[in-house]
Motif scaffolding. Sequence first.
Motif: not given
Length: 581
Positions: A239, A243-246, A265-268, A270
Amino acid sequence: MGFSQIIYSWTAIFPVIVLLYYFFRKKYTEQPVSSTLFWSEIMQETRVSPYLKHLQKNALLYLQLLALLLLMLALMNPFITKSKIAGAQVVFIVDTSATMLAGKEQSTFEQHKEEMLALVHELNGRPVTLITTGHAPTAVLQQEANTNAVEQAIQALQVTYETAQMHKSLDVAQAFIGDVPTSVYIFTDALDKMQLPIEKDTVQWIVKGAAKDLKNIAITRFAATTDGQHAMALVQLRNDTKEQQQAVLTLYDADNKELVREEIALPPKEVIAKTFKNLAVTSTMTAKIAVQDDYVVDNTQTALLQTASAALIVDQNLHQLIQKGFQAIQPNVKMAPALQLADNKDAIIVTNQTSLLGQTKKPIVLFGRDDTEKFEAAGNVKTTNDALFAFSDLKDVYVSALYEGFESYKTIASVGEKPFIQLSSEGDIIVLADIEDTDWPLHPSFPLFLWSVEQQLVESSSSLGIFAPNEERVVALAQGDWSVYSQEDEFLSTVTNGILTAPMKPGAYIARSADEAKRFIVQLQAQERIIEEGTSYTIGALPDDGGEEMSKSSIVPWIIVLALLLLIVEWEVQRRRGFTN
């Protein structure tokens, strides 16, 4: 901004005449009336909205004055000055890598094509050189002055998915620049200023980059293996946003049937990895993520299912030329004493021990035999149509002695009427001669034969591996007519002289002959899975003799359109009031 017809400024007298007309128009006299019943209500309304009443009363005056002022400006021909293409010639360097497909409503590549087409109208006869990027940069146009030809070439440009390798394109551009004052436009997504060769004063570099707010979530790595009963897959996701992405990750088999689906859930900023086990065995597997980003090409990746690569072990008693040959092809080759070879049943063994035939899980390669005597041989080497000889021409090889062949094995090369190289039904490869009894190592065909052996035994025999977009590679294929097809069975290209040119779009493909088919994968390179922040800038300025000009863009058409709209509004106001008034 300026005026090219300032002499028409005298027309300012017309708005003044209209203004004077309103000053001296007929005035009404006060007239007493017998009833004041509704005056208080009218006066209250006037006090509440005095400005609106004033505007309603004098709307025609303001509209007429504004229309006259606009027409006066149109007569003075106002214009906006802006920089125009400088130099005696122009060079366009166009990035055609996969990342150029990133964008919001429109991709960066399409935006750049529109910019190039707009610049073409400002050339004024300057010759254009158009260069596209890639492993081998291409000069699509060379010193072309025909505007129509330039426009057609720009319209025909397309993304090739290759890594840009901008330094190569810059080297090609240098050959066309010479000492001529030149404007070089580089249409890319991002380019470090340090990469530009700015030592010349006769070149102006204009870099057009991508937007700076593009977001990307990518599949950076995807691999799948099988033990024959089940498959296992590893997916790595990154990602790049803040921002965190789904995302929804789905794996598909070769028939596009869903194997597994999972929300992630993909942390920003990372990278995460997911492993899936006990999947159904298939020839190819595809991973896709459904996510909201501005670059969709790296949201899909396909992998060939590979079994664990077998080790290659060479008998220490064999000639050193065989040992060195395999080591040059595969650095992980191991050497083992003859007595220990039987303990490596999971490896591919190169030896002369016939007793190992049928005793190992993997095919073996025999150079000579240890269970029989050799005899003198005479005659030319003749080969059959086999993949082992796709790049190995053995017709000039001299063989002085041979061993007796195996009756049940297939002979693919012979010396005179005697077998020279055979294949067993289990895939074993038997060379019925000692290397010291031939001059084979003196021919280029010897290392090529060893390479073909390694490709056939160590690599999967049903696949050709992984290619980069448009990559050209020599592949070990049996002699015959081979063609490349898509998964939808669409013909794409032919394999010429053993050289396969991969398609440009990522995905799974098939190389097919009349009797055989081999799969291969085209994958984006790692650099094409990263979106860099766009950069646009200009470096250098051409001297006065370089032909630098300023263009004048007239704004008269816009003024006329606005004046016409005002006249329409004025007519509507007059109509509402009544023309008789």
